[in-house]
Design a protein around this motif. Sequence first.
Motif, mmCIF file in Angstrom:
data_model
loop_
_atom_site.group_PDB
_atom_site.id
_atom_site.type_symbol
_atom_site.label_atom_id
_atom_site.label_comp_id
_atom_site.label_asym_id
_atom_site.label_seq_id
_atom_site.Cartn_x
_atom_site.Cartn_y
_atom_site.Cartn_z
ATOM 1 N N ALA A 191 0.839 -1.203 0.000
ATOM 2 C CA ALA A 191 0.000 0.000 0.000
ATOM 3 C C ALA A 191 0.871 1.249 0.000
ATOM 4 O O ALA A 191 1.917 1.298 0.656
ATOM 5 N N LEU A 192 0.424 2.254 -0.745
ATOM 6 C CA LEU A 192 1.113 3.539 -0.780
ATOM 7 C C LEU A 192 0.375 4.543 0.090
ATOM 8 O O LEU A 192 -0.787 4.351 0.438
ATOM 9 N N THR A 193 1.064 5.619 0.443
ATOM 10 C CA THR A 193 0.444 6.692 1.209
ATOM 11 C C THR A 193 -0.514 7.461 0.304
ATOM 12 O O THR A 193 -0.550 7.239 -0.899
ATOM 13 N N LYS A 194 -1.293 8.349 0.891
ATOM 14 C CA LYS A 194 -2.156 9.218 0.097
ATOM 15 C C LYS A 194 -1.875 10.645 0.524
ATOM 16 O O LYS A 194 -2.174 10.983 1.662
ATOM 17 N N PRO A 195 -1.257 11.487 -0.280
ATOM 18 C CA PRO A 195 -0.867 11.230 -1.656
ATOM 19 C C PRO A 195 0.211 10.138 -1.743
ATOM 20 O O PRO A 195 0.949 9.890 -0.793
ATOM 21 N N ALA A 196 0.288 9.527 -2.923
ATOM 22 C CA ALA A 196 1.149 8.356 -3.132
ATOM 23 C C ALA A 196 2.630 8.687 -3.169
ATOM 24 O O ALA A 196 3.459 7.780 -3.123
ATOM 25 N N GLY A 197 2.966 9.950 -3.239
ATOM 26 C CA GLY A 197 4.370 10.337 -3.285
ATOM 27 C C GLY A 197 4.511 11.815 -3.530
ATOM 28 O O GLY A 197 3.568 12.583 -3.345
ATOM 29 N N ALA A 198 5.705 12.190 -3.979
ATOM 30 C CA ALA A 198 5.998 13.601 -4.232
ATOM 31 C C ALA A 198 6.792 13.735 -5.526
ATOM 32 O O ALA A 198 7.566 12.851 -5.881
ATOM 33 N N ILE A 199 6.577 14.859 -6.199
ATOM 34 C CA ILE A 199 7.291 15.131 -7.446
ATOM 35 C C ILE A 199 8.390 16.149 -7.168
ATOM 36 O O ILE A 199 8.129 17.224 -6.625
ATOM 37 N N THR A 200 9.613 15.773 -7.541
ATOM 38 C CA THR A 200 10.766 16.653 -7.426
ATOM 39 C C THR A 200 11.598 16.513 -8.687
ATOM 40 O O THR A 200 11.938 15.379 -9.070
ATOM 41 N N SER A 201 11.917 17.620 -9.322
ATOM 42 C CA SER A 201 12.728 17.617 -10.548
ATOM 43 C C SER A 201 12.175 16.656 -11.592
ATOM 44 O O SER A 201 12.920 15.860 -12.182
ATOM 45 N N ASN A 202 10.865 16.698 -11.795
ATOM 46 C CA ASN A 202 10.166 15.868 -12.783
ATOM 47 C C ASN A 202 10.253 14.361 -12.503
ATOM 48 O O ASN A 202 10.046 13.554 -13.407
ATOM 49 N N MET A 203 10.560 13.988 -11.286
ATOM 50 C CA MET A 203 10.610 12.576 -10.882
ATOM 51 C C MET A 203 9.580 12.361 -9.774
ATOM 52 O O MET A 203 9.523 13.134 -8.816
#
Length: 115
Positions: free
Chosen positions: A38-50
Amino acid sequence: TLAHLDAGAGSAAVQIYGGTKPVTVTTTPSGPLLVEIALTKPAGAITSNMLTLSQAADGLIVATGQATWARFVNGDGAVVMDADCSDMAGSAEVRLVSTQLYAGGDARLASAVIG
């Protein structure tokens, strides 16, 4: 991709499979589902287009096997994308400490980065 992962009532997840990755996301996997993380919500973070994904908890391994690919599903269970899976020495989008998984154990994402 992040918005699609976060869609739906539940949290997104990474399903780790053995066998050959399907040609398209609409194809049913031919290999066994080894574990769902299971992923968190939000599922992640965007940094430098990644997009760096973050897991909510370790997943219980349901079948013994060699992890070869991963399928991302959103909070409604809809398939978002497929990706390769490797150990930390590999260069796949999804990396585990070891790709050899044993039923009854726990699995944790060592790294999950989509660019």
